[in-house]
Structure formats: C-alpha cells, structure tokens
Scaffold this motif. Sequence first.
Motif, PDB file in Angstrom:
ATOM      1  N   HIS A 109      79.449  54.207 -20.082  1.00  0.00           N
ATOM      2  CA  HIS A 109      80.142  55.452 -20.417  1.00  0.00           C
ATOM      3  C   HIS A 109      79.383  56.671 -19.900  1.00  0.00           C
ATOM      4  CE1 HIS A 109      83.303  53.591 -22.693  1.00  0.00           C
ATOM      5  NE2 HIS A 109      82.428  52.932 -23.427  1.00  0.00           N
ATOM      6  N   TYR A 110      78.076  56.689 -20.107  1.00  0.00           N
ATOM      7  CA  TYR A 110      77.271  57.802 -19.608  1.00  0.00           C
ATOM      8  C   TYR A 110      77.299  57.858 -18.078  1.00  0.00           C
ATOM      9  CZ  TYR A 110      75.220  58.364 -24.288  1.00  0.00           C
ATOM     10  OH  TYR A 110      75.013  58.576 -25.629  1.00  0.00           O
ATOM     11  N   LEU A 111      77.253  56.689 -17.443  1.00  0.00           N
ATOM     12  CA  LEU A 111      77.264  56.646 -15.987  1.00  0.00           C
ATOM     13  C   LEU A 111      78.582  57.164 -15.419  1.00  0.00           C
ATOM     14  CD1 LEU A 111      75.598  55.803 -13.510  1.00  0.00           C
ATOM     15  CD2 LEU A 111      76.733  53.597 -13.622  1.00  0.00           C
ATOM     16  N   THR A 112      79.689  56.825 -16.054  1.00  0.00           N
ATOM     17  CA  THR A 112      80.993  57.313 -15.612  1.00  0.00           C
ATOM     18  C   THR A 112      81.037  58.838 -15.671  1.00  0.00           C
ATOM     19  OG1 THR A 112      82.067  55.288 -16.343  1.00  0.00           O
ATOM     20  CG2 THR A 112      83.483  57.201 -16.059  1.00  0.00           C
ATOM     21  N   LEU A 113      80.543  59.405 -16.742  1.00  0.00           N
ATOM     22  CA  LEU A 113      80.482  60.859 -16.879  1.00  0.00           C
ATOM     23  C   LEU A 113      79.549  61.456 -15.829  1.00  0.00           C
ATOM     24  CD1 LEU A 113      81.104  63.491 -18.472  1.00  0.00           C
ATOM     25  CD2 LEU A 113      79.186  62.895 -19.954  1.00  0.00           C
ATOM     26  N   PHE A 114      78.402  60.841 -15.629  1.00  0.00           N
ATOM     27  CA  PHE A 114      77.420  61.342 -14.662  1.00  0.00           C
ATOM     28  C   PHE A 114      77.989  61.391 -13.239  1.00  0.00           C
ATOM     29  CE2 PHE A 114      74.051  60.308 -11.560  1.00  0.00           C
ATOM     30  CZ  PHE A 114      73.343  61.492 -11.628  1.00  0.00           C
ATOM     31  N   CYS A 115      78.727  60.380 -12.861  1.00  0.00           N
ATOM     32  CA  CYS A 115      79.216  60.278 -11.484  1.00  0.00           C
ATOM     33  C   CYS A 115      80.505  61.054 -11.222  1.00  0.00           C
ATOM     34  CB  CYS A 115      79.403  58.808 -11.111  1.00  0.00           C
ATOM     35  SG  CYS A 115      77.848  57.898 -11.046  1.00  0.00           S
ATOM     36  N   ASP A 116      81.099  61.638 -12.234  1.00  0.00           N
ATOM     37  CA  ASP A 116      82.364  62.358 -12.094  1.00  0.00           C
ATOM     38  C   ASP A 116      82.109  63.818 -11.713  1.00  0.00           C
ATOM     39  OD1 ASP A 116      84.832  63.612 -12.360  1.00  0.00           O
ATOM     40  OD2 ASP A 116      85.381  62.499 -14.168  1.00  0.00           O
ATOM     41  N   PRO A 117      82.420  64.206 -10.468  1.00  0.00           N
ATOM     42  CA  PRO A 117      82.130  65.570 -10.015  1.00  0.00           C
ATOM     43  C   PRO A 117      82.991  66.646 -10.677  1.00  0.00           C
ATOM     44  CG  PRO A 117      83.299  64.363  -8.314  1.00  0.00           C
ATOM     45  CD  PRO A 117      83.000  63.383  -9.415  1.00  0.00           C
ATOM     46  N   SER A 118      83.987  66.256 -11.476  1.00  0.00           N
ATOM     47  CA  SER A 118      84.814  67.265 -12.143  1.00  0.00           C
ATOM     48  C   SER A 118      84.092  67.902 -13.327  1.00  0.00           C
ATOM     49  CB  SER A 118      86.151  66.657 -12.595  1.00  0.00           C
ATOM     50  OG  SER A 118      85.962  65.720 -13.628  1.00  0.00           O
ATOM     51  N   TYR A 119      82.991  67.295 -13.774  1.00  0.00           N
ATOM     52  CA  TYR A 119      82.208  67.865 -14.871  1.00  0.00           C
ATOM     53  C   TYR A 119      81.133  68.789 -14.301  1.00  0.00           C
ATOM     54  CZ  TYR A 119      84.435  64.527 -17.989  1.00  0.00           C
ATOM     55  OH  TYR A 119      85.350  63.825 -18.707  1.00  0.00           O
ATOM     56  N   PRO A 120      80.706  69.791 -15.077  1.00  0.00           N
ATOM     57  CA  PRO A 120      79.653  70.700 -14.608  1.00  0.00           C
ATOM     58  C   PRO A 120      78.341  69.946 -14.363  1.00  0.00           C
ATOM     59  CG  PRO A 120      80.620  71.486 -16.691  1.00  0.00           C
ATOM     60  CD  PRO A 120      81.192  70.134 -16.413  1.00  0.00           C
ATOM     61  N   PRO A 121      77.543  70.388 -13.385  1.00  0.00           N
ATOM     62  CA  PRO A 121      76.281  69.706 -13.074  1.00  0.00           C
ATOM     63  C   PRO A 121      75.352  69.552 -14.282  1.00  0.00           C
ATOM     64  CG  PRO A 121      76.754  71.342 -11.399  1.00  0.00           C
ATOM     65  CD  PRO A 121      77.786  71.510 -12.478  1.00  0.00           C
ATOM     66  N   GLU A 122      75.328  70.537 -15.174  1.00  0.00           N
ATOM     67  CA  GLU A 122      74.445  70.454 -16.342  1.00  0.00           C
ATOM     68  C   GLU A 122      74.853  69.286 -17.241  1.00  0.00           C
ATOM     69  OE1 GLU A 122      76.233  73.266 -15.562  1.00  0.00           O
ATOM     70  OE2 GLU A 122      74.601  74.322 -14.551  1.00  0.00           O
ATOM     71  N   MET A 123      76.164  69.132 -17.452  1.00  0.00           N
ATOM     72  CA  MET A 123      76.656  68.043 -18.292  1.00  0.00           C
ATOM     73  C   MET A 123      76.407  66.701 -17.618  1.00  0.00           C
ATOM     74  SD  MET A 123      80.505  67.336 -19.751  1.00  0.00           S
ATOM     75  CE  MET A 123      80.536  68.800 -20.751  1.00  0.00           C
ATOM     76  N   ARG A 124      76.630  66.647 -16.306  1.00  0.00           N
ATOM     77  CA  ARG A 124      76.383  65.416 -15.557  1.00  0.00           C
ATOM     78  C   ARG A 124      74.906  65.055 -15.594  1.00  0.00           C
ATOM     79  NH1 ARG A 124      78.379  66.158  -9.833  1.00  0.00           N
ATOM     80  NH2 ARG A 124      77.954  63.940  -9.707  1.00  0.00           N
ATOM     81  N   GLY A 125      74.054  66.055 -15.440  1.00  0.00           N
ATOM     82  CA  GLY A 125      72.621  65.807 -15.486  1.00  0.00           C
ATOM     83  C   GLY A 125      72.179  65.253 -16.830  1.00  0.00           C
ATOM     84  N   MET A 126      72.726  65.812 -17.900  1.00  0.00           N
ATOM     85  CA  MET A 126      72.385  65.318 -19.242  1.00  0.00           C
ATOM     86  C   MET A 126      72.871  63.877 -19.406  1.00  0.00           C
ATOM     87  SD  MET A 126      70.861  65.732 -22.055  1.00  0.00           S
ATOM     88  CE  MET A 126      70.468  67.451 -22.040  1.00  0.00           C
ATOM     89  N   ALA A 127      74.096  63.589 -18.953  1.00  0.00           N
ATOM     90  CA  ALA A 127      74.607  62.210 -19.030  1.00  0.00           C
ATOM     91  C   ALA A 127      73.723  61.275 -18.215  1.00  0.00           C
ATOM     92  CB  ALA A 127      76.054  62.153 -18.542  1.00  0.00           C
ATOM     93  N   GLY A 128      73.268  61.739 -17.062  1.00  0.00           N
ATOM     94  CA  GLY A 128      72.379  60.929 -16.228  1.00  0.00           C
ATOM     95  C   GLY A 128      71.059  60.623 -16.909  1.00  0.00           C
ATOM     96  N   LEU A 129      70.497  61.610 -17.580  1.00  0.00           N
ATOM     97  CA  LEU A 129      69.251  61.377 -18.315  1.00  0.00           C
ATOM     98  C   LEU A 129      69.465  60.371 -19.440  1.00  0.00           C
ATOM     99  CD1 LEU A 129      67.799  64.994 -18.442  1.00  0.00           C
ATOM    100  CD2 LEU A 129      67.037  63.095 -17.009  1.00  0.00           C
ATOM    101  N   LEU A 130      70.631  60.434 -20.080  1.00  0.00           N
ATOM    102  CA  LEU A 130      70.941  59.454 -21.124  1.00  0.00           C
ATOM    103  C   LEU A 130      71.071  58.055 -20.526  1.00  0.00           C
ATOM    104  CD1 LEU A 130      73.446  61.582 -23.227  1.00  0.00           C
ATOM    105  CD2 LEU A 130      71.173  60.814 -23.940  1.00  0.00           C
ATOM    106  N   VAL A 131      71.678  57.940 -19.333  1.00  0.00           N
ATOM    107  CA  VAL A 131      71.763  56.643 -18.653  1.00  0.00           C
ATOM    108  C   VAL A 131      70.360  56.096 -18.427  1.00  0.00           C
ATOM    109  CG1 VAL A 131      72.353  55.468 -16.489  1.00  0.00           C
ATOM    110  CG2 VAL A 131      73.967  57.088 -17.487  1.00  0.00           C
ATOM    111  N   LYS A 132      69.519  56.928 -17.853  1.00  0.00           N
ATOM    112  CA  LYS A 132      68.144  56.506 -17.557  1.00  0.00           C
ATOM    113  C   LYS A 132      67.425  56.065 -18.827  1.00  0.00           C
ATOM    114  CE  LYS A 132      64.942  59.471 -17.404  1.00  0.00           C
ATOM    115  NZ  LYS A 132      63.664  59.436 -18.089  1.00  0.00           N
ATOM    116  N   ASN A 133      67.529  56.860 -19.883  1.00  0.00           N
ATOM    117  CA  ASN A 133      66.836  56.528 -21.132  1.00  0.00           C
ATOM    118  C   ASN A 133      67.348  55.231 -21.740  1.00  0.00           C
ATOM    119  OD1 ASN A 133      65.279  58.813 -20.901  1.00  0.00           O
ATOM    120  ND2 ASN A 133      66.570  60.044 -22.227  1.00  0.00           N
ATOM    121  N   VAL A 134      68.658  55.037 -21.739  1.00  0.00           N
ATOM    122  CA  VAL A 134      69.232  53.808 -22.296  1.00  0.00           C
ATOM    123  C   VAL A 134      68.788  52.605 -21.476  1.00  0.00           C
ATOM    124  CG1 VAL A 134      71.381  52.551 -22.711  1.00  0.00           C
ATOM    125  CG2 VAL A 134      71.191  54.932 -23.411  1.00  0.00           C
ATOM    126  N   LEU A 135      68.822  52.730 -20.149  1.00  0.00           N
ATOM    127  CA  LEU A 135      68.408  51.614 -19.294  1.00  0.00           C
ATOM    128  C   LEU A 135      66.934  51.290 -19.478  1.00  0.00           C
ATOM    129  CD1 LEU A 135      70.297  52.370 -15.958  1.00  0.00           C
ATOM    130  CD2 LEU A 135      70.830  50.621 -17.660  1.00  0.00           C
TER     131      LEU A 135
END
Length: 168
Positions: free
Chosen positions: A21-47
């Motif tokens: 779920h976090y990865l889908t949000l991270f990779c979606d360019p329709s979201y603002p970069p700040e939100m995508r970056g936060m989702a990406g950090l959550l992906v990294k932390n969970v992994l």
Amino acid sequence: DQRDVTLSLARFNASSDAPRHYLTLFCDPSYPPEMRGMAGLLVKNVLQRHSTSQQSQTISEGWVGMVVQVVTKPGEAQFVVSTAATILAVMMARRLDVWPSVLATLLHAINAQQGSVIQQCLLAVERVLEEIAGVNIAVRYDGLWSVCLALLGSDTISTTQNTITINC
C-alpha cells in the motif's frame, strides 16, 4: 481516540500488506512529492523491520520494477528519487536474484544519457552497492561485471580492488 489510531497503525505496519500500500502511494506521481516521500520512507522502514526471509517472499519483481521506474523517470523530485534509491537498495539486499536485471536497466538509462536521469541512476547504483556490501554476492559478481561491460564498454567502466568506476 488517539491511542486506538496509534495501535491500528502499528498493526497495519506489521501486516504483510503495508509495504504494498505504501509503495503504491509512493510510486503514484499524482500525489505531492512530500506525501510520496513520506510513503517511501514508510516502505523502507517496514521492509527493514521484516526478516530477510519474509522480504524475499514479499518483494516481487513488480515492486522492484515500480521503484526502478521512479528512479529512471526524468524530472522526478530529488527527495523522491533519493528515497526510491534507498528503497531499491533495501529490496536488492533481499532479492539479489533480480539485481542483474535492475543493474542492466539502470546502466542502460545511464548510457542513454538522459540528463538528470544519469545522476538519479548513479545514486541508485551507489545506494544498492552500499546496502549489499555486507551481503555475499561473489557468486553473482561475474554476471554483474558482464552486464556492466556489455552495456557500457570496457573504456567506460573499470575496477581497482573493491571500486567500480564509471566514466560518463
């Protein structure tokens, strides 16, 4: 109340669906970069919290491909690219079997010299190599070297001891 929300979020982060779920949000360019970056950090932390054996089963080649697309997309926000490079590094340390194809894609993008994409791909390669430095990849080294030479040529890439140099 806030405690219930915190507990629900903790349970969600511990679930096997959280990274997807976090990865889908991270990779979606329709979201603002700040939100995508936060989702990406959550992906990294969970992994990073899941064990290596769990991750090998969880991290699909499709997930890896989604992150590679972020790294190789021209004009992507620097914070998003940096986060993608870090996520890719965590994934590659757990899925060494897909590293040769990822390396080939990144080196192809570097060789195509598409402006900022060169720096984005070099950052990803650097992060992956830092992450897998402690992982035994000796068996795969010859295959990786062959991919590097085939894509970039011997005049562009060289090694000394533990250093690979790419002259762009």
